[in-house]
Design a protein around this motif. Sequence first.
Motif, PDB file in Angstrom:
ATOM      1  N   GLY A 763      56.237  66.883  74.260  1.00 28.04           N
ATOM      2  CA  GLY A 763      56.475  68.145  73.575  1.00 28.04           C
ATOM      3  C   GLY A 763      57.424  68.034  72.404  1.00 28.04           C
ATOM      4  N   GLU A 764      57.750  66.803  71.984  1.00 30.16           N
ATOM      5  CA  GLU A 764      58.643  66.603  70.848  1.00 30.16           C
ATOM      6  C   GLU A 764      57.829  66.416  69.572  1.00 30.16           C
ATOM      7  OE1 GLU A 764      62.362  64.238  72.856  1.00 30.16           O
ATOM      8  OE2 GLU A 764      60.497  63.110  72.550  1.00 30.16           O
ATOM      9  N   ILE A 765      58.461  66.745  68.428  1.00 30.66           N
ATOM     10  CA  ILE A 765      57.761  66.623  67.145  1.00 30.66           C
ATOM     11  C   ILE A 765      58.187  65.331  66.452  1.00 30.66           C
ATOM     12  CG2 ILE A 765      57.416  67.661  64.865  1.00 30.66           C
ATOM     13  CD1 ILE A 765      57.938  70.378  66.123  1.00 30.66           C
ATOM     14  N   MET A 766      57.206  64.604  65.939  1.00 31.23           N
ATOM     15  CA  MET A 766      57.457  63.442  65.097  1.00 31.23           C
ATOM     16  C   MET A 766      56.650  63.599  63.823  1.00 31.23           C
ATOM     17  SD  MET A 766      55.322  60.411  67.025  1.00 31.23           S
ATOM     18  CE  MET A 766      55.622  59.221  65.719  1.00 31.23           C
ATOM     19  N   ALA A 767      56.934  62.778  62.829  1.00 36.43           N
ATOM     20  CA  ALA A 767      56.286  62.957  61.528  1.00 36.43           C
ATOM     21  C   ALA A 767      55.813  61.634  60.952  1.00 36.43           C
ATOM     22  CB  ALA A 767      57.240  63.638  60.552  1.00 36.43           C
ATOM     23  N   PHE A 768      54.769  61.743  60.128  1.00 30.69           N
ATOM     24  CA  PHE A 768      54.248  60.613  59.356  1.00 30.69           C
ATOM     25  C   PHE A 768      54.318  61.022  57.886  1.00 30.69           C
ATOM     26  CE2 PHE A 768      52.295  60.542  63.501  1.00 30.69           C
ATOM     27  CZ  PHE A 768      52.347  59.213  63.876  1.00 30.69           C
ATOM     28  N   LEU A 769      55.091  60.258  57.101  1.00 30.75           N
ATOM     29  CA  LEU A 769      55.219  60.540  55.678  1.00 30.75           C
ATOM     30  C   LEU A 769      54.426  59.525  54.872  1.00 30.75           C
ATOM     31  CD1 LEU A 769      59.121  60.839  55.389  1.00 30.75           C
ATOM     32  CD2 LEU A 769      57.523  62.591  56.175  1.00 30.75           C
ATOM     33  N   THR A 770      53.800  59.960  53.795  1.00 30.42           N
ATOM     34  CA  THR A 770      53.296  59.025  52.800  1.00 30.42           C
ATOM     35  C   THR A 770      54.312  58.993  51.677  1.00 30.42           C
ATOM     36  OG1 THR A 770      50.994  59.489  53.353  1.00 30.42           O
ATOM     37  CG2 THR A 770      51.422  58.435  51.233  1.00 30.42           C
ATOM     38  N   LEU A 771      54.955  57.838  51.495  1.00 27.35           N
ATOM     39  CA  LEU A 771      56.000  57.672  50.489  1.00 27.35           C
ATOM     40  C   LEU A 771      55.465  56.793  49.373  1.00 27.35           C
ATOM     41  CD1 LEU A 771      59.021  58.537  50.211  1.00 27.35           C
ATOM     42  CD2 LEU A 771      59.613  56.236  50.985  1.00 27.35           C
ATOM     43  N   GLU A 772      55.638  57.235  48.150  1.00 23.47           N
ATOM     44  CA  GLU A 772      55.068  56.503  47.007  1.00 23.47           C
ATOM     45  C   GLU A 772      56.140  56.207  45.976  1.00 23.47           C
ATOM     46  OE1 GLU A 772      52.226  57.793  43.342  1.00 23.47           O
ATOM     47  OE2 GLU A 772      51.353  58.024  45.332  1.00 23.47           O
ATOM     48  N   ASP A 773      56.155  54.956  45.493  1.00 24.00           N
ATOM     49  CA  ASP A 773      56.977  54.640  44.323  1.00 24.00           C
ATOM     50  C   ASP A 773      56.054  54.212  43.197  1.00 24.00           C
ATOM     51  OD1 ASP A 773      56.236  52.020  44.819  1.00 24.00           O
ATOM     52  OD2 ASP A 773      58.245  51.301  45.340  1.00 24.00           O
ATOM     53  N   LEU A 774      56.597  53.583  42.166  1.00 20.54           N
ATOM     54  CA  LEU A 774      55.775  53.236  41.003  1.00 20.54           C
ATOM     55  C   LEU A 774      54.827  52.079  41.269  1.00 20.54           C
ATOM     56  CD1 LEU A 774      58.568  53.602  38.315  1.00 20.54           C
ATOM     57  CD2 LEU A 774      56.544  55.042  38.512  1.00 20.54           C
ATOM     58  N   GLU A 775      54.963  51.405  42.410  1.00 17.98           N
ATOM     59  CA  GLU A 775      54.138  50.230  42.682  1.00 17.98           C
ATOM     60  C   GLU A 775      53.167  50.420  43.838  1.00 17.98           C
ATOM     61  OE1 GLU A 775      56.338  46.641  43.033  1.00 17.98           O
ATOM     62  OE2 GLU A 775      57.361  46.883  41.122  1.00 17.98           O
ATOM     63  N   GLY A 776      53.243  51.510  44.574  1.00 18.90           N
ATOM     64  CA  GLY A 776      52.320  51.680  45.684  1.00 18.90           C
ATOM     65  C   GLY A 776      52.781  52.772  46.628  1.00 18.90           C
ATOM     66  N   SER A 777      52.115  52.869  47.773  1.00 23.81           N
ATOM     67  CA  SER A 777      52.465  53.876  48.770  1.00 23.81           C
ATOM     68  C   SER A 777      52.464  53.238  50.149  1.00 23.81           C
ATOM     69  CB  SER A 777      51.472  55.046  48.724  1.00 23.81           C
ATOM     70  OG  SER A 777      50.164  54.602  49.017  1.00 23.81           O
ATOM     71  N   VAL A 778      53.171  53.858  51.081  1.00 24.74           N
ATOM     72  CA  VAL A 778      53.255  53.338  52.434  1.00 24.74           C
ATOM     73  C   VAL A 778      53.455  54.508  53.391  1.00 24.74           C
ATOM     74  CG1 VAL A 778      55.777  53.017  52.475  1.00 24.74           C
ATOM     75  CG2 VAL A 778      54.323  51.535  53.864  1.00 24.74           C
TER      76      VAL A 778
END
Length: 917
Positions: A763-778
């Motif tokens: 019942g806990e919340i977790m998150a997935f972020l897409t983080l992008e810089d000038l060379e790519g994303s992860v």
Amino acid sequence: QVFPDLPQVLKNSLGITERCNVTMELGKIYLPHYEVPPGYDLDSYLEKLCLESVKKRYSEVTPSIMERLKHELEVIKRTGFSGYFLVVWDFVKFAKEHGIKVGPGRGSAAGSIVAYVLGITNVDPLRYGLLFERFLNPERVSMPDIDIDFCYERRDEVIEYVAEKYGRDKVAQIITFGTMAARAATRDAGRVFGIPYGKVDKIAKLIPESPGTTIEEALRNVPELRQEYENDETTRRIIDTAKTLEGLARQDSIHAAGVVISRDELTNYTPLQRKGTPETITQYHMDAIKRIGLLKMDFLGLRTLSVIDNAVNIIKRTRGEDLDIDDVSLEDSKTLEMLQKGLSIGVFQLESTGMRSLLKDLQPTTFEDVINILALYRPGPLGSNMVQDFVDRKHGRKPISYVHPSLEPILKDTYGIIVYQEQVMRIASELAGFSMAEADILRAAMSKKKPHVLAEQREKFVKGAKSRGIDAETAQKIFDLMAYFAGYGFNRAHSAAYAVISYQTAYLKANYPVEYMAALLTSVMGNKDKVAQYVNECRRLGIKVLPPDVNESFKSFTVIGGVRPPTSPSASTEGWADSPGGQAIRFGLSAVRNVGSSAIDSIIQSREKGGPFKSIYDFCERVDLTVINKRALESLIKSGAFDSCGDTRKHLLSIYERAMERGLRKRKDREVGQFTFFDLHQGECYEAPEQRVEDEFSKEELLAHEKEMLGLYVSDHPLLGVERLLRNRPTTSIGELREQKERSSVRIGGIITRISRITTRRGEIMAFLTLEDLEGSVEVVLFPKVYQKHRELLKEDRVIKVKGRVDVKEEDVKVIGQEVEMLNDSSNRSSKSSFPLCIKMPLESFNKKLIDQIKEILETHPGSSQVYLQLTEENKTTTFRLGAKYRVKTQSSLFAELKELLGEDNVFIDNGRNQHI
């Protein structure tokens, strides 16, 4: 009893059983039949070709050249491989005659002068000290192995030629089997048993990633895994099952390069299967194919050769230059200066972070240095002191010494360090009297570290060295030195051949940056992260990368000459620096989401037939709207492809459906012969009065549309101008995460482009972020505790920094977040204006001309940010605050222009705390 009326059944069954017992004769070689002209056999025809070609390869054919050529021909004749060389020469000749780019060589084959004069390789073995016996040893005869690199896009044409020449029943590609490695077997076992992924993943990651590691080895060497196995029943069940799966074939596929060519029908030697309609493949894998004596060739598709070929063609089209890339100077100052600065992103084999660092340390001044760098940048040398010793000796920080003076001629070019296998062979030959064939046997024994063989070879080496005046103690030291470095030694022939490709790509980038980057971007068009990395590199080079355009774009990235004045607010060139030579790179239409190949063909054909499109109405009347639907047209507008027609994107999105309806109606009228009075006025287009949308989307909305349709920001980027703030604490860029070790700690920074939240079983919340810089994303994974701690910071389009650890699954890389922090409120782009701009320059460079250039740039970007000028002299820095007249708007175009004038490190933002970032 089952077949009482059919007594022959028993006899047939016995016959089948007897036929299943097959004895295969191994060790024979079945080369394909090469048809030579009348009056020649294989040996004499090969000799004829070589004697004719050697005069073309060498301006002066010296006695040493002829001696080497005759020696190689004699060995090839004695070992029966003349036909082999003729087969390879023939299909390489076909490729070159049909404009298919062929690599300069690969592996030990580059050590053969026969291969060189025939054009199979393009590296002079005499010039670079390459040895034939490293390739073909007459005392240890085995099938030669000439692997050929071809242009990736046209490799299949060469295979098709071979199939036509030797017969389709005699040519096939080779099967390969994917087997279950330790980690994969563990994950499969856990999945079948329905065990939660988190637990299975935890177990799998306890198994070392090193190639060839087995579960048994992991249990012996990893205490945590052994403890889990002994104390947890579920873990034991998974591991025991995985042991039985480990090493089994999981699936079959076609080998990336292997092609087999037979003298007779392949079914006489190997079972075959169909893989799709065109491909026939063997059911024996590569090692079995070689054991039964069939000729295996590697036809490798190398993407970089396609890039070089494409770049040369673009240079021809845009500049009218016929550049012979195989004849460029290997001492080009611009190329070497670029490499010395480590500016090698996009350069073959030289673009990784570690390689760029080594380039800056080593400071290559010759092509020979490039050869050495490729040989040194490997796990073995990097894990020892060998690389640092090499660099220190090159720059005179450490003395160059030799155990014996006889070693100096052999090791002089590598500063007394044994870098190459060929050097080991030459030492054995010149100091101990080994034949080159014997020296190759010694080299192989040293690399495999077989104790009993090494003992025999040591005795033979010491004896031979003593006969040449070297005392036993010194000979022992030399042998120990060879044995130590042989474990790190690299094949010089391969290094020299691939250094040619590295140098050629570096030459193109240094001398023709726009054309080269366009070719490079085209080659990675399907890889969003690579495109982002190379677009960012274009920005650094001052090259404009423009959105797609229906009036200029083709399928792939295109070089255009200059940039026309903007005709709409959307088409503004704000944010771009002047490109070299007034050229720019235009995105290809195939990069636009929802726009298919047929739609692109229709756009290009209509444009070539009727000229540029004047408006969206003109476009819809001329293209084939059966292949361009509303979704595709909307995507083209959002990507900026209609900016040159003069309307805002906001207006175009309000009228495009009406334009399509009119285009379809006019098409239908033409098909039935209908026309209006307005159609009589050719070249004029009547448009009913309509409500125009004069304003435009905000900059943020325009960029969001570009990102949606192209997969990345093009005309600008939310992070441009804050790169230094972003790099203040991160240890790596997102594009370099793949170079990090599993579970290593990293700091990265970028803009949040997507947030996904889920609720766990607890019942806990977790998150997935897409983080992008000038060379790519992860993807950044934030587990519940971390998410709860930092949830207030997590908003889309916000710039953040993340501390975490690298998580690698197969090819997928994630970061498990541990800490999140803001970027000094600079996630809001408007706040950048509050940071002062700093310009740094040495006092000796301070002159009126340069100041006038700086003033001109500053005056064209008026804004509210203060500008400081720092003049440096030895250890002293004097700072001047420029007047209000020179306050600027800190935007990407300003940075690009100043960095182009002053250099990458001399223009930056101050974070307001007197720390120059």
